[in-house]
Design an enzyme around this catalytic site. Structure first.
Site, PDB file in Angstrom:
ATOM      1  N   ASN A  50     -14.540  -6.009  -3.109  1.00 33.90           N
ATOM      2  CA  ASN A  50     -14.571  -7.307  -3.774  1.00 33.90           C
ATOM      3  C   ASN A  50     -13.616  -7.259  -4.979  1.00 33.90           C
ATOM      4  O   ASN A  50     -12.844  -6.323  -5.130  1.00 33.90           O
ATOM      5  CB  ASN A  50     -16.017  -7.599  -4.217  1.00 33.90           C
ATOM      6  CG  ASN A  50     -16.339  -9.081  -4.130  1.00 33.90           C
ATOM      7  OD1 ASN A  50     -15.574  -9.913  -4.626  1.00 33.90           O
ATOM      8  ND2 ASN A  50     -17.452  -9.429  -3.499  1.00 33.90           N
ATOM      9  N   LYS A 100     -20.476  -5.425   1.796  1.00 34.04           N
ATOM     10  CA  LYS A 100     -19.246  -5.527   0.985  1.00 34.04           C
ATOM     11  C   LYS A 100     -19.500  -4.962  -0.400  1.00 34.04           C
ATOM     12  O   LYS A 100     -20.457  -5.357  -1.075  1.00 34.04           O
ATOM     13  CB  LYS A 100     -18.806  -6.986   0.904  1.00 34.04           C
ATOM     14  CG  LYS A 100     -17.477  -7.156   0.170  1.00 34.04           C
ATOM     15  CD  LYS A 100     -16.884  -8.513   0.433  1.00 34.04           C
ATOM     16  CE  LYS A 100     -15.606  -8.731  -0.323  1.00 34.04           C
ATOM     17  NZ  LYS A 100     -15.039 -10.057  -0.085  1.00 34.04           N
ATOM     18  N   ASN A 109     -19.982 -12.391 -10.167  1.00 31.05           N
ATOM     19  CA  ASN A 109     -20.266 -13.672 -10.810  1.00 31.05           C
ATOM     20  C   ASN A 109     -21.682 -14.189 -10.600  1.00 31.05           C
ATOM     21  O   ASN A 109     -22.007 -15.300 -10.994  1.00 31.05           O
ATOM     22  CB  ASN A 109     -19.252 -14.709 -10.318  1.00 31.05           C
ATOM     23  CG  ASN A 109     -17.844 -14.271 -10.631  1.00 31.05           C
ATOM     24  OD1 ASN A 109     -17.553 -13.860 -11.751  1.00 31.05           O
ATOM     25  ND2 ASN A 109     -16.965 -14.322  -9.635  1.00 31.05           N
ATOM     26  N   THR A 110     -22.510 -13.391  -9.944  1.00 28.93           N
ATOM     27  CA  THR A 110     -23.938 -13.705  -9.864  1.00 28.93           C
ATOM     28  C   THR A 110     -24.634 -12.624 -10.677  1.00 28.93           C
ATOM     29  O   THR A 110     -24.597 -11.449 -10.293  1.00 28.93           O
ATOM     30  CB  THR A 110     -24.424 -13.701  -8.392  1.00 28.93           C
ATOM     31  OG1 THR A 110     -23.769 -14.766  -7.703  1.00 28.93           O
ATOM     32  CG2 THR A 110     -25.925 -13.879  -8.290  1.00 28.93           C
ATOM     33  N   PHE A 126     -20.622 -18.257  -6.413  1.00 29.63           N
ATOM     34  CA  PHE A 126     -21.228 -18.643  -5.124  1.00 29.63           C
ATOM     35  C   PHE A 126     -21.477 -20.154  -5.037  1.00 29.63           C
ATOM     36  O   PHE A 126     -22.562 -20.604  -4.629  1.00 29.63           O
ATOM     37  CB  PHE A 126     -22.574 -17.926  -4.886  1.00 29.63           C
ATOM     38  CG  PHE A 126     -22.482 -16.458  -4.535  1.00 29.63           C
ATOM     39  CD1 PHE A 126     -21.274 -15.834  -4.270  1.00 29.63           C
ATOM     40  CD2 PHE A 126     -23.632 -15.688  -4.461  1.00 29.63           C
ATOM     41  CE1 PHE A 126     -21.201 -14.486  -3.949  1.00 29.63           C
ATOM     42  CE2 PHE A 126     -23.577 -14.331  -4.134  1.00 29.63           C
ATOM     43  CZ  PHE A 126     -22.360 -13.738  -3.884  1.00 29.63           C
ATOM     44  N   ASN A 185     -11.486 -15.177 -10.904  1.00 30.20           N
ATOM     45  CA  ASN A 185     -12.427 -16.247 -10.560  1.00 30.20           C
ATOM     46  C   ASN A 185     -13.832 -15.890 -11.027  1.00 30.20           C
ATOM     47  O   ASN A 185     -14.231 -14.724 -11.032  1.00 30.20           O
ATOM     48  CB  ASN A 185     -12.393 -16.534  -9.053  1.00 30.20           C
ATOM     49  CG  ASN A 185     -13.412 -15.727  -8.271  1.00 30.20           C
ATOM     50  OD1 ASN A 185     -14.595 -16.095  -8.199  1.00 30.20           O
ATOM     51  ND2 ASN A 185     -12.981 -14.592  -7.715  1.00 30.20           N
ATOM     52  N   SER A 198     -20.325  -9.415  -5.628  1.00 29.19           N
ATOM     53  CA  SER A 198     -19.697 -10.438  -6.462  1.00 29.19           C
ATOM     54  C   SER A 198     -20.059 -10.179  -7.916  1.00 29.19           C
ATOM     55  O   SER A 198     -21.226  -9.958  -8.229  1.00 29.19           O
ATOM     56  CB  SER A 198     -20.172 -11.835  -6.071  1.00 29.19           C
ATOM     57  OG  SER A 198     -19.791 -12.751  -7.078  1.00 29.19           O
TER      58      SER A 198
HETATM   59  C1  LIG Z   1     -11.522 -17.628  -5.665  1.00 32.53           C
HETATM   60  C2  LIG Z   1     -12.163 -16.462  -4.973  1.00 32.53           C
HETATM   61  C3  LIG Z   1     -13.441 -16.610  -4.446  1.00 32.53           C
HETATM   62  C4  LIG Z   1     -14.056 -15.529  -3.801  1.00 32.53           C
HETATM   63  N1  LIG Z   1     -15.300 -15.707  -3.266  1.00 32.53           N
HETATM   64  C5  LIG Z   1     -15.873 -14.687  -2.581  1.00 32.53           C
HETATM   65  C6  LIG Z   1     -17.129 -14.865  -1.962  1.00 32.53           C
HETATM   66  O1  LIG Z   1     -17.720 -15.943  -1.986  1.00 32.53           O
HETATM   67  N2  LIG Z   1     -17.679 -13.791  -1.329  1.00 32.53           N
HETATM   68  C7  LIG Z   1     -17.050 -12.576  -1.240  1.00 32.53           C
HETATM   69  O2  LIG Z   1     -17.582 -11.647  -0.629  1.00 32.53           O
HETATM   70  N3  LIG Z   1     -15.842 -12.391  -1.812  1.00 32.53           N
HETATM   71  C8  LIG Z   1     -15.246 -13.411  -2.469  1.00 32.53           C
HETATM   72  N4  LIG Z   1     -14.021 -13.223  -3.035  1.00 32.53           N
HETATM   73  C9  LIG Z   1     -13.391 -11.887  -2.969  1.00 32.53           C
HETATM   74  C10 LIG Z   1     -12.392 -11.771  -1.823  1.00 32.53           C
HETATM   75  O3  LIG Z   1     -13.031 -11.955  -0.584  1.00 32.53           O
HETATM   76  C11 LIG Z   1     -11.692 -10.398  -1.847  1.00 32.53           C
HETATM   77  O4  LIG Z   1     -12.644  -9.393  -1.592  1.00 32.53           O
HETATM   78  C12 LIG Z   1     -11.024 -10.098  -3.171  1.00 32.53           C
HETATM   79  O5  LIG Z   1     -10.431 -11.263  -3.705  1.00 32.53           O
HETATM   80  C13 LIG Z   1      -9.957  -9.024  -3.037  1.00 32.53           C
HETATM   81  O6  LIG Z   1      -8.962  -9.405  -2.103  1.00 32.53           O
HETATM   82  P1  LIG Z   1      -7.580 -10.108  -2.537  1.00 32.53           P
HETATM   83  O7  LIG Z   1      -6.973  -9.278  -3.625  1.00 32.53           O
HETATM   84  O8  LIG Z   1      -6.766 -10.164  -1.261  1.00 32.53           O
HETATM   85  O9  LIG Z   1      -7.910 -11.462  -3.018  1.00 32.53           O
HETATM   86  C14 LIG Z   1     -13.381 -14.287  -3.689  1.00 32.53           C
HETATM   87  C15 LIG Z   1     -12.098 -14.144  -4.230  1.00 32.53           C
HETATM   88  C16 LIG Z   1     -11.481 -15.219  -4.855  1.00 32.53           C
HETATM   89  C17 LIG Z   1     -10.085 -15.037  -5.408  1.00 32.53           C
END
Ligand SMILES: Cc1cc2nc3c(=O)[nH]c(=O)nc-3n(C[C@H](O)[C@H](O)[C@H](O)COP(=O)(O)O)c2cc1C
Length: 349
Positions: A246, A217, A177-178, A114, A110, A175
């Site tokens: 993350n 985080k 992506n910022t 934000f 992704n 993140s």
């Molecule tokens: C589509 C998407 C959007 C995410 N948006 C955020 C976010 O806004 N803030 C954040 O701290 N982590 C965000 N994450 C990261 C998740 O909270 C998590 O830390 C990361 O995906 C690893 O866990 P997972 O493998 O179970 O997905 C996002 C992940 C995905 C897939």
């Protein structure tokens, strides 16, 4: 069986459309009272940071960025929910497409950036919905157009805004992506930011007579030495916990797979080992000094057990929920129910 059919149909839709459709269906089911036909949530409570978690499996940030769906998500059986990332002002995020499935690897990439409706909207949502019986963490970030040297202003604004309604607050510095955000995890930028936020928290705790734990985080893409320096800075500043991790920029394990070259953060199975390793390194460095929440590639109950064995107190899932469905929550919560959980540092106020 039912979920595997639903997933097959949902996967015919573009990922973001499938996400919106699933959330609308969840809200509808919740409003019609249909969620009461779901199995009861696993009750395996733990007390940490002065909070009572229904079980040790939480929702990771990013799925419910605006706290629009907390009733339905609570009914899925989570032990706690983390909403956000929320920023001071609303922002649209990156252009679509910005979310990609890699089904062979139970992974997602992704670059949402934000996208969120801003902190005022989140506060309204929390005000207008019944307060759930499980802790709600609020994950905060900075707006894309706020330069890093003014990041503290954005984080402070959000911390002050959400303090009264959050059970805990997560400072998201990881993140991918910022642009430039991850630089805030380093050196003086990190020190200035977390020390400033801890001062704000202390003032808020005095004013409200309520101590809200603050966690940070972190990214999985940090070398061992910078990781221990980061942990030292966080502990010295007095943060209550670390969420690791993350998404990753690393593409190991997905080379040659469709979408693997899309820019953004990779989550799901290819991240499992890398992020468990970060948890393990953090725990061995910090001892029992602060709470660790593990996120990253939990797609089976065993992955959740591995995170706790590596030193996590609690776990969070996101991508695993997309591929395995809600049964992953109860399976993981059951698997963790009998594992020892030491209550580490309690709130100092
Ligand atoms: C589509 C998407 C959007 C995410 N948006 C955020 C976010 O806004 N803030 C954040 O701290 N982590 C965000 N994450 C990261 C998740 O909270 C998590 O830390 C990361 O995906 C690893 O866990 P997972 O493998 O179970 O997905 C996002 C992940 C995905 C897939």
């Amino acid at each position: 069986m039912l979920f595997s059919l639903t997933r097959r149909l949902l996967f015919l839709l573009p990922p973001e459309v499938a996400h919106d459709f699933s959330m609308a269906t969840l809200d509808g089911a919740q409003k019609l009272g249909l969620m009461r036909f779901r199995p009861d949530p696993i009750e395996a409570p733990v007390e940490l940071m002065g909070l009572r978690f229904r079980n040790r499996v939480g929702l990771a940030a990013g799925l419910d960025k605006n706290a629009d769906h907390i009733g339905g998500l609570e009914a899925l059986g989570f032990g706690f929910l983390e909403v956000g990332t929320i920023t001071p002002r609303p922002q649209p995020g990156n252009d679509r497409p910005r979310l990609f499935r890699l089904p062979e690897n139970q992974a997602l990439i992704n670059r949402m950036g934000f996208n969120n409706k801003g902190v005022d909207h989140l506060l309204e949502q929390l005000d207008n919905q019944p307060r759930p019986g499980i802790p709600i963490g609020i994950n905060i970030g900075k707006n894309r157009d706020t330069p890093n040297h003014q990041a503290l202003t954005d984080y402070r604004y959000c911390l002050e805004a959400v303090y009264d309604v959050a059970d805990y607050v997560t400072i998201n510095l990881s993140s991918p992506n910022t642009p430039g955000l991850r630089q805030l995890q380093e050196g003086q930028a990190l020190q200035g930011l977390v020390n400033g936020l801890m001062q704000t928290r202390a003032a808020l705790a005095d004013k409200t007579d309520r101590y809200v734990p603050v966690l940070v985080k972190v990214a999985p893409d940090i070398d061992p030495i910078p990781l221990t320096e980061l942990a030292d800075t966080l502990l010295e500043a007095g943060v209550d916990g670390i969420i690791a991790t993350n998404t990753t920029l690393d593409r190991q394990g997905v080379a040659g797979i469709k979408h693997a070259n899309e820019s953004g953060g990779l989550s799901g199975q290819p991240l499992t080992a890398k992020s468990t390793d970060v948890v393990q390194r953090l725990r061995s460095h910090i001892g029992k000094q602060c709470i660790l929440i593990a996120a990253g590639g939990i797609v089976t109950a065993k992955d959740a057990v591995d995170k706790v064995n590596a030193g996590a107190d609690l776990v969070q899932i996101y991508t695993g929920l997309i591929y395995q469905g809600p049964s992953l929550i109860s399976q993981s919560a059951s698997a963790l129910a009998n594992m020892p959980c030491e209550t580490r540092r309690s709130p100092s106020k």
